[in-house]
Design a protein around this motif. Sequence first.
Motif, PDB file in Angstrom:
ATOM      1  N   ARG A 126     -32.495  -4.078   6.932  1.00  0.00           N
ATOM      2  CA  ARG A 126     -31.202  -3.004   7.073  1.00  0.00           C
ATOM      3  C   ARG A 126     -29.808  -3.681   7.255  1.00  0.00           C
ATOM      4  NH1 ARG A 126     -32.855   1.940   7.304  1.00  0.00           N
ATOM      5  NH2 ARG A 126     -34.956   2.434   7.748  1.00  0.00           N
ATOM      6  N   ILE A 127     -29.792  -5.068   6.876  1.00  0.00           N
ATOM      7  CA  ILE A 127     -28.644  -5.715   6.992  1.00  0.00           C
ATOM      8  C   ILE A 127     -27.790  -6.115   5.453  1.00  0.00           C
ATOM      9  CG2 ILE A 127     -27.283  -7.957   7.742  1.00  0.00           C
ATOM     10  CD1 ILE A 127     -29.207  -7.868  10.389  1.00  0.00           C
ATOM     11  N   THR A 128     -26.882  -5.746   5.148  1.00  0.00           N
ATOM     12  CA  THR A 128     -26.438  -6.227   3.776  1.00  0.00           C
ATOM     13  C   THR A 128     -25.437  -7.388   3.873  1.00  0.00           C
ATOM     14  OG1 THR A 128     -24.364  -4.807   4.190  1.00  0.00           O
ATOM     15  CG2 THR A 128     -26.264  -3.848   3.302  1.00  0.00           C
ATOM     16  N   ASN A 129     -25.133  -7.905   4.930  1.00  0.00           N
ATOM     17  CA  ASN A 129     -24.066  -9.113   4.942  1.00  0.00           C
ATOM     18  C   ASN A 129     -22.952  -8.701   4.261  1.00  0.00           C
ATOM     19  OD1 ASN A 129     -26.543 -10.472   6.094  1.00  0.00           O
ATOM     20  ND2 ASN A 129     -25.934 -12.540   5.174  1.00  0.00           N
ATOM     21  N   THR A 130     -22.276  -7.347   4.543  1.00  0.00           N
ATOM     22  CA  THR A 130     -21.033  -7.345   4.127  1.00  0.00           C
ATOM     23  C   THR A 130     -20.156  -6.605   5.238  1.00  0.00           C
ATOM     24  OG1 THR A 130     -21.913  -4.975   3.295  1.00  0.00           O
ATOM     25  CG2 THR A 130     -21.756  -6.815   1.599  1.00  0.00           C
ATOM     26  N   ILE A 131     -19.064  -6.811   5.055  1.00  0.00           N
ATOM     27  CA  ILE A 131     -18.142  -6.320   6.298  1.00  0.00           C
ATOM     28  C   ILE A 131     -17.104  -5.503   5.630  1.00  0.00           C
ATOM     29  CG2 ILE A 131     -16.428  -7.055   8.173  1.00  0.00           C
ATOM     30  CD1 ILE A 131     -19.206  -7.784   8.570  1.00  0.00           C
ATOM     31  N   GLY A 132     -16.536  -4.491   6.493  1.00  0.00           N
ATOM     32  CA  GLY A 132     -15.514  -3.679   5.800  1.00  0.00           C
ATOM     33  C   GLY A 132     -14.180  -4.158   6.686  1.00  0.00           C
ATOM     34  N   VAL A 133     -13.294  -4.490   6.082  1.00  0.00           N
ATOM     35  CA  VAL A 133     -12.021  -4.942   6.651  1.00  0.00           C
ATOM     36  C   VAL A 133     -10.955  -3.823   6.411  1.00  0.00           C
ATOM     37  CG1 VAL A 133     -10.321  -6.738   6.995  1.00  0.00           C
ATOM     38  CG2 VAL A 133     -12.555  -7.353   6.499  1.00  0.00           C
ATOM     39  N   PHE A 187     -15.354  -6.233   2.109  1.00  0.00           N
ATOM     40  CA  PHE A 187     -14.445  -5.213   1.288  1.00  0.00           C
ATOM     41  C   PHE A 187     -13.178  -5.046   2.254  1.00  0.00           C
ATOM     42  CE2 PHE A 187     -18.756  -3.668   0.223  1.00  0.00           C
ATOM     43  CZ  PHE A 187     -18.846  -4.124  -1.171  1.00  0.00           C
ATOM     44  N   THR A 188     -12.132  -5.324   1.470  1.00  0.00           N
ATOM     45  CA  THR A 188     -10.885  -5.054   2.333  1.00  0.00           C
ATOM     46  C   THR A 188      -9.869  -3.973   1.676  1.00  0.00           C
ATOM     47  OG1 THR A 188     -10.720  -7.687   2.717  1.00  0.00           O
ATOM     48  CG2 THR A 188      -8.843  -6.384   2.810  1.00  0.00           C
ATOM     49  N   VAL A 189      -9.689  -3.029   2.393  1.00  0.00           N
ATOM     50  CA  VAL A 189      -8.737  -2.081   2.067  1.00  0.00           C
ATOM     51  C   VAL A 189      -7.406  -2.284   2.904  1.00  0.00           C
ATOM     52  CG1 VAL A 189     -10.728  -0.539   1.136  1.00  0.00           C
ATOM     53  CG2 VAL A 189     -10.166  -0.482   3.533  1.00  0.00           C
ATOM     54  N   SER A 190      -6.441  -1.638   2.427  1.00  0.00           N
ATOM     55  CA  SER A 190      -4.982  -1.385   2.902  1.00  0.00           C
ATOM     56  C   SER A 190      -4.474   0.080   3.034  1.00  0.00           C
ATOM     57  CB  SER A 190      -3.973  -2.178   2.473  1.00  0.00           C
ATOM     58  OG  SER A 190      -3.800  -1.942   1.053  1.00  0.00           O
ATOM     59  N   HIS A 191      -4.376   0.759   4.209  1.00  0.00           N
ATOM     60  CA  HIS A 191      -3.991   1.978   4.383  1.00  0.00           C
ATOM     61  C   HIS A 191      -2.757   2.459   4.381  1.00  0.00           C
ATOM     62  CE1 HIS A 191      -3.023   1.456   8.556  1.00  0.00           C
ATOM     63  NE2 HIS A 191      -4.147   0.866   8.729  1.00  0.00           N
ATOM     64  N   LEU A 192      -1.792   1.540   4.194  1.00  0.00           N
ATOM     65  CA  LEU A 192      -0.221   1.627   4.089  1.00  0.00           C
ATOM     66  C   LEU A 192       0.293   2.334   5.103  1.00  0.00           C
ATOM     67  CD1 LEU A 192      -0.019   1.996   0.307  1.00  0.00           C
ATOM     68  CD2 LEU A 192       0.004  -0.198   1.594  1.00  0.00           C
ATOM     69  N   GLY A 193      -0.343   2.751   6.195  1.00  0.00           N
ATOM     70  CA  GLY A 193       0.204   3.489   7.420  1.00  0.00           C
ATOM     71  C   GLY A 193      -0.207   4.943   7.238  1.00  0.00           C
ATOM     72  N   ARG A 194      -0.903   5.182   6.216  1.00  0.00           N
ATOM     73  CA  ARG A 194      -1.359   6.501   5.949  1.00  0.00           C
ATOM     74  C   ARG A 194      -2.645   7.053   6.792  1.00  0.00           C
ATOM     75  NH1 ARG A 194      -0.913   7.545  -0.339  1.00  0.00           N
ATOM     76  NH2 ARG A 194      -2.622   9.189   0.323  1.00  0.00           N
ATOM     77  N   ALA A 195      -2.554   7.846   7.649  1.00  0.00           N
ATOM     78  CA  ALA A 195      -3.632   8.234   8.394  1.00  0.00           C
ATOM     79  C   ALA A 195      -4.962   8.902   7.349  1.00  0.00           C
ATOM     80  CB  ALA A 195      -3.405   9.559   9.106  1.00  0.00           C
ATOM     81  N   ASP A 196      -4.515   9.584   6.375  1.00  0.00           N
ATOM     82  CA  ASP A 196      -5.476   9.856   5.417  1.00  0.00           C
ATOM     83  C   ASP A 196      -6.321   9.091   4.450  1.00  0.00           C
ATOM     84  OD1 ASP A 196      -3.039   9.275   3.794  1.00  0.00           O
ATOM     85  OD2 ASP A 196      -3.915  10.469   2.122  1.00  0.00           O
ATOM     86  N   LEU A 197      -5.754   7.765   4.287  1.00  0.00           N
ATOM     87  CA  LEU A 197      -6.239   6.708   3.737  1.00  0.00           C
ATOM     88  C   LEU A 197      -6.962   6.063   4.579  1.00  0.00           C
ATOM     89  CD1 LEU A 197      -3.690   5.103   1.259  1.00  0.00           C
ATOM     90  CD2 LEU A 197      -5.685   6.724   0.654  1.00  0.00           C
ATOM     91  N   ARG A 198      -6.762   5.854   6.040  1.00  0.00           N
ATOM     92  CA  ARG A 198      -7.719   5.400   7.049  1.00  0.00           C
ATOM     93  C   ARG A 198      -8.974   5.948   7.097  1.00  0.00           C
ATOM     94  NH1 ARG A 198      -2.994   5.099  10.496  1.00  0.00           N
ATOM     95  NH2 ARG A 198      -4.275   6.905  11.704  1.00  0.00           N
ATOM     96  N   GLU A 199      -8.943   7.314   7.163  1.00  0.00           N
ATOM     97  CA  GLU A 199     -10.048   8.109   7.231  1.00  0.00           C
ATOM     98  C   GLU A 199     -10.979   8.038   6.081  1.00  0.00           C
ATOM     99  OE1 GLU A 199     -11.451  12.727   8.334  1.00  0.00           O
ATOM    100  OE2 GLU A 199      -9.355  12.092   8.593  1.00  0.00           O
ATOM    101  N   GLU A 200     -10.182   8.212   4.863  1.00  0.00           N
ATOM    102  CA  GLU A 200     -11.078   8.168   3.646  1.00  0.00           C
ATOM    103  C   GLU A 200     -11.599   6.754   3.543  1.00  0.00           C
ATOM    104  OE1 GLU A 200     -10.027   8.261  -1.194  1.00  0.00           O
ATOM    105  OE2 GLU A 200      -8.645   9.113   0.392  1.00  0.00           O
TER     106      GLU A 200
END
Length: 359
Positions: free
Chosen positions: A75-82, A111-124
């Motif tokens: 149950r470990i994928t060796n992946t991190i969400g950044v 996986f790296t994602v940037s939310h640009l300060g938007r609350a909707d993107l953070r949640e999504e």
Amino acid sequence: MMKVHKKDCKPDASKPVTLKTLAEYLDLSPATISIVLNNSPVAKSISPATRERVLDAAKKFEYRPNLHARMLRTRITNTIGVIVPELSEGYFTGVMLGVEQYLLQEGFLYFTVSHLGRADLREEYQELLMSRRVDGFLLVNTELSVNVSLPVVGVSSHSKSPGVSNIMLDHDFAAKKALRHLYDLGHRKIAFMKGQRYSLDSEARWKSIVSTANDLGLTLQPELCIYLEKNLWSPELGYPPMRELLARTHDFTALFCFNDTAAIGAIRAIQDAGLSCPRDISVIGFDDIIVAEYFNPRLTTVRQPLHKMGWAAAQLLVKRIQYPDEPYPQEVWFEPELVVRESTAAIPSPSRSRRGNGR
């Protein structure tokens, strides 16, 4: 009759190499092979010589593990969400370099994602990464929208949520070093720049500045305070607010900026107003991004150990994933350093000619 040892039998090149065939070749158990190749927490109990033999054989025969089967088993994928606000040059790239280097060393993908300060993107993005079965979250100046059951480590996230470990900078120490430097240079009328409201470091740093200024007997005059609002990560962040301040008054000798990027924009505004840094106005930045040392004038700044903070965050997160039952710290503190360069200087002597508007 010649006796044939298992280790003398090479895997059949026409068939996929499995743990079993590697084990037969090395005369080791499949469990040992799996522990080494998966970098299991108990791998350290296996001798370095054996680990080296296993890794060499896996490379020689181009062994490819069945990652899907391993995921189902462990149950470990060796992946991190950044999750970060943005990925421009500066603070975030400094932190991410430390994160990337540690995760690469430990065999983790991210996986790296940037939310640009938007609350909707953070949640999504949070939901999207969880659907990708990440093992944990690493947040940079970002807070989670909801609590999750996964391990979470934040850099400058200031989170009080249960299950979150925080990598923190000592902002009190930073403010004391910066303002004491200006105070010792003779500056008493100082302008201050506060970060954007969505920046999680902004309020903590501002409180430290206010407290330190009071201790030194310095007055934070409202007319000399700049409040950043725009969602920008270029020197344009600091240019318009500084230009507007200079249009109102020149009655200050120094400026303490929220970050180096804004400081570079502020210095340009000073120069465009026909003034000089540091002769007319000293400027201190914050972070010590790469360009700070090569800008003209070279920027005096509060250095955050960004690489070390990123490395420590990734290290702690991996440890929490691999040893979920062990206790972990809620906060890990780092101390900043004042780097004095060319953008700060002692105020001119009273005999020198003064500028207008009270200067």
